[in-house]
Motif scaffolding. Structure first.
Motif, PDB file in Angstrom:
ATOM      1  N   UNK A  72       5.983  36.136  15.226  1.00  9.43           N
ATOM      2  CA  UNK A  72       7.338  36.332  14.703  1.00  9.43           C
ATOM      3  C   UNK A  72       7.677  37.810  14.630  1.00  9.43           C
ATOM      4  N   UNK A  73       8.970  38.096  14.530  1.00  5.28           N
ATOM      5  CA  UNK A  73       9.425  39.480  14.406  1.00  5.28           C
ATOM      6  C   UNK A  73       8.716  40.119  13.213  1.00  5.28           C
ATOM      7  N   UNK A  74       8.001  41.241  13.405  1.00  5.26           N
ATOM      8  CA  UNK A  74       7.208  41.820  12.308  1.00  5.26           C
ATOM      9  C   UNK A  74       8.030  42.548  11.263  1.00  5.26           C
ATOM     10  N   UNK A  75       9.275  42.915  11.569  1.00  5.78           N
ATOM     11  CA  UNK A  75      10.087  43.680  10.625  1.00  5.78           C
ATOM     12  C   UNK A  75       9.218  44.736   9.954  1.00  5.78           C
ATOM     13  N   UNK A  76       8.811  45.773  10.684  1.00  2.00           N
ATOM     14  CA  UNK A  76       7.799  46.708  10.191  1.00  2.00           C
ATOM     15  C   UNK A  76       8.220  47.609   9.034  1.00  2.00           C
ATOM     16  N   UNK A  77       9.523  47.907   8.913  1.00  2.00           N
ATOM     17  CA  UNK A  77       9.942  48.772   7.819  1.00  2.00           C
ATOM     18  C   UNK A  77       9.720  48.071   6.477  1.00  2.00           C
ATOM     19  N   UNK A  78       9.239  48.809   5.505  1.00  2.00           N
ATOM     20  CA  UNK A  78       8.929  48.223   4.197  1.00  2.00           C
ATOM     21  C   UNK A  78      10.139  47.522   3.591  1.00  2.00           C
ATOM     22  N   UNK A  79      11.309  48.128   3.730  1.00  2.00           N
ATOM     23  CA  UNK A  79      12.499  47.552   3.117  1.00  2.00           C
ATOM     24  C   UNK A  79      12.982  46.299   3.836  1.00  2.00           C
ATOM     25  N   UNK A  80      12.398  46.018   5.001  1.00  2.00           N
ATOM     26  CA  UNK A  80      12.778  44.837   5.761  1.00  2.00           C
ATOM     27  C   UNK A  80      11.762  43.709   5.643  1.00  2.00           C
ATOM     28  N   UNK A  81      10.704  43.893   4.880  1.00  2.00           N
ATOM     29  CA  UNK A  81       9.678  42.854   4.784  1.00  2.00           C
ATOM     30  C   UNK A  81      10.245  41.542   4.254  1.00  2.00           C
ATOM     31  N   UNK A  82      11.334  41.630   3.503  1.00  2.00           N
ATOM     32  CA  UNK A  82      11.959  40.414   2.968  1.00  2.00           C
ATOM     33  C   UNK A  82      12.538  39.541   4.080  1.00  2.00           C
ATOM     34  N   UNK A  83      12.696  40.129   5.275  1.00  2.00           N
ATOM     35  CA  UNK A  83      13.252  39.371   6.394  1.00  2.00           C
ATOM     36  C   UNK A  83      12.185  38.590   7.170  1.00  2.00           C
ATOM     37  N   UNK A  84      10.954  38.832   6.895  1.00  2.00           N
ATOM     38  CA  UNK A  84       9.896  38.138   7.622  1.00  2.00           C
ATOM     39  C   UNK A  84      10.025  36.633   7.410  1.00  2.00           C
ATOM     40  N   UNK A  85       9.843  35.878   8.488  1.00  2.00           N
ATOM     41  CA  UNK A  85      10.107  34.433   8.433  1.00  2.00           C
ATOM     42  C   UNK A  85       9.140  33.719   7.498  1.00  2.00           C
ATOM     43  N   UNK A  86       7.907  34.210   7.392  1.00  2.00           N
ATOM     44  CA  UNK A  86       6.932  33.577   6.499  1.00  2.00           C
ATOM     45  C   UNK A  86       7.244  34.021   5.073  1.00  2.00           C
ATOM     46  N   UNK A  87       7.820  33.113   4.306  1.00  2.00           N
ATOM     47  CA  UNK A  87       8.225  33.379   2.936  1.00  2.00           C
ATOM     48  C   UNK A  87       7.901  32.166   2.075  1.00  2.00           C
ATOM     49  N   UNK A  88       7.731  32.339   0.759  1.00  2.00           N
ATOM     50  CA  UNK A  88       7.376  31.203  -0.106  1.00  2.00           C
ATOM     51  C   UNK A  88       8.360  30.046  -0.025  1.00  2.00           C
ATOM     52  N   UNK A  89       9.651  30.347   0.038  1.00  2.00           N
ATOM     53  CA  UNK A  89      10.641  29.266   0.063  1.00  2.00           C
ATOM     54  C   UNK A  89      10.496  28.411   1.313  1.00  2.00           C
ATOM     55  N   UNK A  90      10.364  29.055   2.477  1.00  2.00           N
ATOM     56  CA  UNK A  90      10.179  28.293   3.707  1.00  2.00           C
ATOM     57  C   UNK A  90       8.855  27.543   3.682  1.00  2.00           C
ATOM     58  N   UNK A  91       7.816  28.171   3.152  1.00  2.00           N
ATOM     59  CA  UNK A  91       6.511  27.499   3.057  1.00  2.00           C
ATOM     60  C   UNK A  91       6.633  26.214   2.245  1.00  2.00           C
ATOM     61  N   UNK A  92       7.408  26.256   1.166  1.00  2.00           N
ATOM     62  CA  UNK A  92       7.601  25.061   0.357  1.00  2.00           C
ATOM     63  C   UNK A  92       8.300  23.958   1.123  1.00  2.00           C
ATOM     64  N   UNK A  93       9.313  24.320   1.903  1.00  2.00           N
ATOM     65  CA  UNK A  93      10.029  23.319   2.693  1.00  2.00           C
ATOM     66  C   UNK A  93       9.130  22.751   3.785  1.00  2.00           C
ATOM     67  N   UNK A  94       8.348  23.617   4.432  1.00  2.00           N
ATOM     68  CA  UNK A  94       7.443  23.135   5.470  1.00  2.00           C
ATOM     69  C   UNK A  94       6.387  22.209   4.876  1.00  2.00           C
ATOM     70  N   UNK A  95       5.850  22.577   3.717  1.00  2.00           N
ATOM     71  CA  UNK A  95       4.864  21.710   3.071  1.00  2.00           C
ATOM     72  C   UNK A  95       5.457  20.335   2.802  1.00  2.00           C
ATOM     73  N   UNK A  96       6.673  20.298   2.332  1.00  2.00           N
ATOM     74  CA  UNK A  96       7.334  19.022   2.014  1.00  2.00           C
ATOM     75  C   UNK A  96       7.546  18.173   3.257  1.00  2.00           C
ATOM     76  N   UNK A  97       7.894  18.808   4.358  1.00  2.00           N
ATOM     77  CA  UNK A  97       8.236  18.050   5.561  1.00  2.00           C
ATOM     78  C   UNK A  97       7.028  17.706   6.424  1.00  2.00           C
ATOM     79  N   UNK A  98       5.887  18.350   6.177  1.00  2.00           N
ATOM     80  CA  UNK A  98       4.685  18.032   6.941  1.00  2.00           C
ATOM     81  C   UNK A  98       4.107  16.680   6.519  1.00  2.00           C
ATOM     82  N   UNK A  99       3.570  15.966   7.489  1.00  2.00           N
ATOM     83  CA  UNK A  99       2.821  14.755   7.184  1.00  2.00           C
ATOM     84  C   UNK A  99       1.513  15.128   6.485  1.00  2.00           C
ATOM     85  N   UNK A 100       0.899  14.197   5.808  1.00  2.00           N
ATOM     86  CA  UNK A 100      -0.391  14.451   5.170  1.00  2.00           C
ATOM     87  C   UNK A 100      -1.384  14.910   6.225  1.00  2.00           C
ATOM     88  N   UNK A 101      -2.024  16.044   5.983  1.00  2.00           N
ATOM     89  CA  UNK A 101      -2.958  16.600   6.954  1.00  2.00           C
ATOM     90  C   UNK A 101      -2.300  17.441   8.034  1.00  2.00           C
TER      91      UNK A 101
END
Length: 297
Positions: A178-207
């Motif tokens: 994914x886009x690394x968004x290397x500037x410190x002030x842009x780290x919030x733009x990185x796709x891997x974030x807690x909110x998305x992780x929560x949605x992915x966890x919910x939508x994943x099948x068991x295992x």
């Protein structure tokens, strides 16, 4: 790259202005100080670029869009998912024509990986999430040349799709380089974030698993910070990797070597990921590839 800004309606602006007129300057400043830093903005992991398609890609779009591109956008030119979409098993069965397990790749780029995977695994369904027109068109071109029937493409903001997805509707999620968004002030733009992780966890099948790969050391630390502590995900990594425990900004990667390091668990290279031109360039530049496998438990 810049973030997309949600534009408020005229009524919203007028209503807020009326409220503000009744407040003192000090109260307004206090309100502003209490607001989150991104108040009124939608933080995106990409910037919409207006790139014109060349003749070959335009032909591919015209030829294959009806076959591969899902009609789930909120409107023409919008990357939002329409409000009435329910991305569940009945929808998947209708869109793909079968009930096979679904793998979703976030940010498919030119489509090299997802098309190769779909060709190798006809028993699986694949969804390519990509926002840039040339990447979408090139993915259509590659898939159309092979007549693949198990691949679909959605040109939408990935978090919006996962919000619309039903619990347990997805077998795996892939996010490679994914886009690394290397500037410190842009780290919030990185796709891997807690909110998305929560949605992915919910939508994943068991295992089910979320597979992630990056060739940026600082992004690898970011992935560990977000994912290792999330309840419901298990890090399946069996390799021990030493990483700095502090972030460095753009242009300061060399400083990481002098920072304190700690050991983290990561995975061996995912055999289902083809060696794309992008990954080859990273290896040629001497960068280390970090692979992650987070399993829903």
């Amino acid at each position: 790259m810049q973030e997309d800004v949600n534009t408020p309606t005229e009524n919203q602006v007028n209503g807020e202005n009326e409220q503000n007129m009744s407040k003192t300057q000090g109260e307004l400043q206090a309100d502003a100080g209490q607001r989150p830093a991104l108040y009124g903005r939608k933080v995106l992991s990409f910037v919409r670029r207006s790139a014109r398609l060349d003749a070959r890609l335009q032909r591919a779009w015209d030829t294959y869009a009806d076959t591969y591109l899902l009609n789930i956008n909120a409107g023409e030119g919008s990357l939002d998912v329409r409000n009435d979409l329910v991305f569940d098993q009945p929808y998947i069965a209708e869109a793909w024509g079968n009930a096979n397990p679904l793998i979703v790749e976030i940010g498919t780029g030119q489509g090299e990986n997802v098309v190769a995977a779909a060709a190798e695994h006809p028993e699986m369904n694949f969804l390519a999430l990509e926002v840039y027109d040339p990447g979408v068109a090139h993915t259509m071109l590659l898939a159309g040349k092979q007549g693949l029937a198990n691949l679909r493409i959605a040109q939408v903001n990935a978090p919006e799709l996962f919000k619309a997805a039903a619990d347990g509707s997805i077998a795996e999620v892939w996010t490679f380089f994914p886009d690394p968004w290397p500037k410190m002030r842009h780290h919030k733009r990185r796709i891997v974030q807690p909110e998305l992780a929560g949605e992915i966890h919910r939508t994943l099948q068991a295992g089910g698993v979320w597979r992630i790969a990056t060739d940026i050391e600082d992004y690898a630390l970011h992935v560990h910070e977000v994912m290792d502590g999330i309840e419901g995900f298990h890090n399946d990594g069996t390799l021990t990797v030493s990483l700095p425990v502090e972030h460095v900004g753009k242009g300061n990667a060399d400083e990481a070597a002098s920072l304190r390091h700690a050991d983290f668990s990561e995975s061996e290279r995912f055999s289902g990921r083809v060696l794309t031109n992008f990954e080859k360039k990273g290896l040629a530049a001497g960068r280390v590839i970090h692979d992650f496998t987070y399993r829903r438990v």
